[in-house]
Enzyme design. Sequence first.
Site, PDB file in Angstrom:
ATOM      1  CG  ASP A 190     -10.036 -35.455  16.355  1.00 35.39           C
ATOM      2  OD1 ASP A 190      -9.691 -36.642  16.208  1.00 35.39           O
ATOM      3  OD2 ASP A 190      -9.567 -34.697  17.236  1.00 35.39           O
ATOM      4  CE1 TYR A 220      -5.359 -41.362  19.353  1.00 33.72           C
ATOM      5  CE2 TYR A 220      -6.889 -39.652  20.075  1.00 33.72           C
ATOM      6  CZ  TYR A 220      -5.926 -40.101  19.206  1.00 33.72           C
ATOM      7  OH  TYR A 220      -5.531 -39.314  18.164  1.00 33.72           O
ATOM      8  CG  ASP A 273     -10.478 -37.364  19.624  1.00 31.97           C
ATOM      9  OD1 ASP A 273     -11.415 -36.920  18.916  1.00 31.97           O
ATOM     10  OD2 ASP A 273      -9.296 -36.976  19.504  1.00 31.97           O
ATOM     11  CG  HIS A 286      -7.963 -32.670  20.012  1.00 29.17           C
ATOM     12  ND1 HIS A 286      -8.073 -34.051  20.025  1.00 29.17           N
ATOM     13  CD2 HIS A 286      -7.813 -32.278  21.300  1.00 29.17           C
ATOM     14  CE1 HIS A 286      -7.975 -34.482  21.282  1.00 29.17           C
ATOM     15  NE2 HIS A 286      -7.829 -33.431  22.074  1.00 29.17           N
ATOM     16  CG  HIS A 332      -3.528 -32.521  15.015  1.00 29.31           C
ATOM     17  ND1 HIS A 332      -4.376 -31.450  15.221  1.00 29.31           N
ATOM     18  CD2 HIS A 332      -3.938 -33.501  15.862  1.00 29.31           C
ATOM     19  CE1 HIS A 332      -5.265 -31.784  16.157  1.00 29.31           C
ATOM     20  NE2 HIS A 332      -5.029 -33.016  16.547  1.00 29.31           N
TER      21      HIS A 332
END
Length: 355
Positions: free
Chosen positions: A208, A336, A297, A210, A172
Amino acid sequence: MSQYRVPVVWSPDTRLHDPGHEVWVGVTTAATEVAARVDVILETLRDAGHRLVEADGSGDEVLESVHDAGLLAFLRTAHERWLQGPYGDLVGQDRVVPYLFPTPAMTDGLPTRAAVTVHAEAGRYAYDTMTLVGPGTWRAARAAAGCASYAASLVGTGERTAYALCRPPGHHATRAGFGGSCYLNNAAVAAEALRRGGAAKVGIVDLDAHHGNGTAAVFYERGDVLYGSVHVDPGAGWFPHVVGYADETGSGDGQGATRNLPLPPGTGDEAWLGAVRDLAEWTSGSCDALVVSLGVDAARDDPESPLLVSQEGYRAAGSLLGGTGLPAVVVQEGGYHLPTLGGLVAAYLAGHAAG
Ligand SMILES: [Zn+2]
């Protein structure tokens, strides 16, 4: 047939970043991107027989080629400057948190200057309030980027695959901005290092949950680095909300070099692996090296996303991407859920090594 032992590049300094907490919708919440992530991954991979290799601390030149000098200077000095300010005494805040964001909503075309206080300057580089800067943040982020470039150098000298245990994660982080628990873009550093090591075209596949807005932005106008991502649909209300849609395909020299494959919340192995297969075929056709942004994740137990990928799904993704035959740097991104985190990473690497 003996299993290929993937070198696991890590650094003890990656434990030094302690986010302490986050600020989400104005409320202080517990941090999820914690140092214990490093240890559960390290222990699981050691037990699985992979080789642990400590990064050698090099790689700053590659980092400087990816990121704006102002961002690097800010991250290096911000916490020290924060401690010199009144924030601890006034409000008890010991982490750097932005106070305003000088977006066009505020500046509206006016000429602007750098803010003189660190709480105001922070919003020039930070784009959210979840990504705080503490005492060890710079050393940890720099060490994580160093793991990525060192892993790329191993691949450049003949290793088939290397895994970089990067923490904090990176995808990010943009050229001049940080957010989403990311400070420096480890995957972009790995891609740039592979290019410098002689790869004519590098493919980045981002698994990922995201969209990796930072990595996408760094390479959006470049044709020598492809960026492909499978992620939860930002249009369903998920981070990064404003980018990561399927019609973003690159521009200029990078036209056609970006592919976003958003999936609805609740998506499981079958459709997710279909997207991974697409990206594996897309990159294997034209690239001579691969970077995998390995966020785990998207797994069903992870609290940070609504995707429902299984551990077997991650193993299968590893065999699809390992099956491209491309030399690869696998870079750790999110993930996580501490009880399953190590097993997910190990499953991916086992699939990739066997692929
Ligand atoms: Zn993520």
